[in-house]
Design a protein around this motif. Structure first.
Motif, short mmCIF file in Angstrom:
data_model
loop_
_atom_site.label_atom_id
_atom_site.label_comp_id
_atom_site.label_asym_id
_atom_site.label_seq_id
_atom_site.Cartn_x
_atom_site.Cartn_y
_atom_site.Cartn_z
N LEU A 1 25.45 29.21 -16.19
CA LEU A 1 26.35 30.06 -17.43
C LEU A 1 27.00 29.37 -18.31
N ALA A 2 27.81 29.18 -16.77
CA ALA A 2 29.43 28.88 -17.44
C ALA A 2 29.72 27.69 -18.40
N GLY A 3 28.25 26.82 -18.19
CA GLY A 3 27.72 26.34 -18.55
C GLY A 3 28.05 25.81 -20.04
N PHE A 4 26.81 26.76 -20.01
CA PHE A 4 25.89 26.66 -21.32
C PHE A 4 26.99 27.46 -22.55
N ALA A 5 28.24 28.90 -21.49
CA ALA A 5 28.97 28.76 -22.42
C ALA A 5 30.02 28.25 -22.65
N ALA A 6 30.87 27.47 -21.94
CA ALA A 6 31.63 26.59 -22.27
C ALA A 6 31.03 25.58 -23.51
N VAL A 7 29.94 25.21 -23.53
CA VAL A 7 28.86 24.04 -24.94
C VAL A 7 29.02 25.03 -26.04
N VAL A 8 28.91 26.18 -25.77
CA VAL A 8 28.45 27.07 -26.77
C VAL A 8 29.98 26.82 -27.47
N ALA A 9 30.69 27.33 -26.65
CA ALA A 9 32.28 28.04 -27.57
C ALA A 9 32.50 25.90 -27.84
N TYR A 10 32.81 25.02 -27.32
CA TYR A 10 32.44 23.80 -27.97
C TYR A 10 31.82 23.97 -28.83
N GLY A 11 30.11 24.12 -29.26
CA GLY A 11 30.10 23.88 -30.74
C GLY A 11 30.82 24.77 -31.66
N LEU A 12 30.49 26.05 -31.30
CA LEU A 12 31.84 27.06 -32.80
C LEU A 12 33.15 25.48 -32.91
N TYR A 13 33.78 25.51 -31.81
CA TYR A 13 34.67 24.92 -32.10
C TYR A 13 34.74 23.29 -32.78
N LYS A 14 33.62 22.97 -32.44
CA LYS A 14 33.64 21.35 -33.54
C LYS A 14 32.76 21.88 -34.55
N LEU A 15 32.13 22.56 -34.97
CA LEU A 15 31.21 23.57 -36.37
C LEU A 15 32.43 23.01 -37.13
N LYS A 16 33.53 22.93 -37.00
CA LYS A 16 34.47 23.14 -38.09
C LYS A 16 34.72 21.34 -38.49
N HIS A 17 34.68 21.04 -37.95
CA HIS A 17 35.48 20.07 -37.68
C HIS A 17 33.84 18.85 -37.03
N ARG A 18 32.82 18.81 -37.80
CA ARG A 18 32.25 18.61 -37.79
C ARG A 18 32.07 17.16 -38.90
N GLY A 19 32.72 16.77 -40.01
CA GLY A 19 32.18 16.07 -40.88
C GLY A 19 31.64 16.26 -41.69
N ASN A 20 31.25 15.20 -42.16
CA ASN A 20 29.30 15.06 -42.89
C ASN A 20 28.29 15.13 -42.55
N THR A 21 28.36 15.45 -41.26
CA THR A 21 26.91 15.42 -40.67
C THR A 21 26.13 17.17 -40.33
N LYS A 22 24.83 16.58 -41.10
CA LYS A 22 24.09 17.76 -41.35
C LYS A 22 23.97 19.18 -40.67
N MET A 23 24.43 21.11 -40.72
CA MET A 23 24.25 21.36 -39.58
C MET A 23 22.87 21.60 -38.80
N SER A 24 22.15 20.96 -39.35
CA SER A 24 20.68 21.35 -38.64
C SER A 24 21.11 20.20 -37.10
N VAL A 25 21.85 19.57 -37.96
CA VAL A 25 21.91 17.74 -36.72
C VAL A 25 22.42 18.15 -35.54
N HIS A 26 23.70 19.51 -36.50
CA HIS A 26 24.79 20.15 -35.18
C HIS A 26 24.42 20.83 -34.74
N LEU A 27 23.26 21.85 -34.93
CA LEU A 27 22.62 22.45 -34.31
C LEU A 27 22.15 22.43 -33.43
N ILE A 28 21.43 21.13 -33.92
CA ILE A 28 19.70 20.69 -32.44
C ILE A 28 21.11 19.82 -31.21
N HIS A 29 21.74 18.50 -31.46
CA HIS A 29 23.57 18.43 -30.46
C HIS A 29 23.54 19.39 -29.34
#
Length: 88
Positions: A29-57
């Motif tokens: 559960l802690a790892g899951f929360a860490a991955v979600v937090a990292y994903g939210l952080y990287k959401l702002k700096h994802r460059g030209n990657t599509k949102m759907s691809v980012h969410l799938i990753h």
């Protein structure tokens, strides 16, 4: 009171008891929360990657962490139940 400072029938005592019985569930559960937090952080700096691809990753990363923790937990419990008993 067997579980620290919590009454025996409280939700906190049940959570502490379950975490002691299978320690890899809170780790998953802690790892899951860490991955979600990292994903939210990287959401702002994802460059030209599509949102759907980012969410799938992010979903694959979070699921991998949880499934990995569950697999390690099952292996650990099998070791405790079968191999540790045979050594005694």
């Amino acid at each position: 009171m067997s579980s620290g400072d919590f009454p025996e029938d409280s939700q906190s005592a049940k959570l502490v008891r379950k975490a002691k019985e299978s320690p890899f569930v809170p780790i998953g559960l802690a790892g899951f929360a860490a991955v979600v937090a990292y994903g939210l952080y990287k959401l702002k700096h994802r460059g030209n990657t599509k949102m759907s691809v980012h969410l799938i990753h992010m979903r694959v990363g979070a699921q991998s962490f949880v499934v990995g923790a569950m697999a390690i937990g099952v292996l650990y419990s099998m070791y405790k139940e079968y191999l540790a008993k045979s050594e005694e």
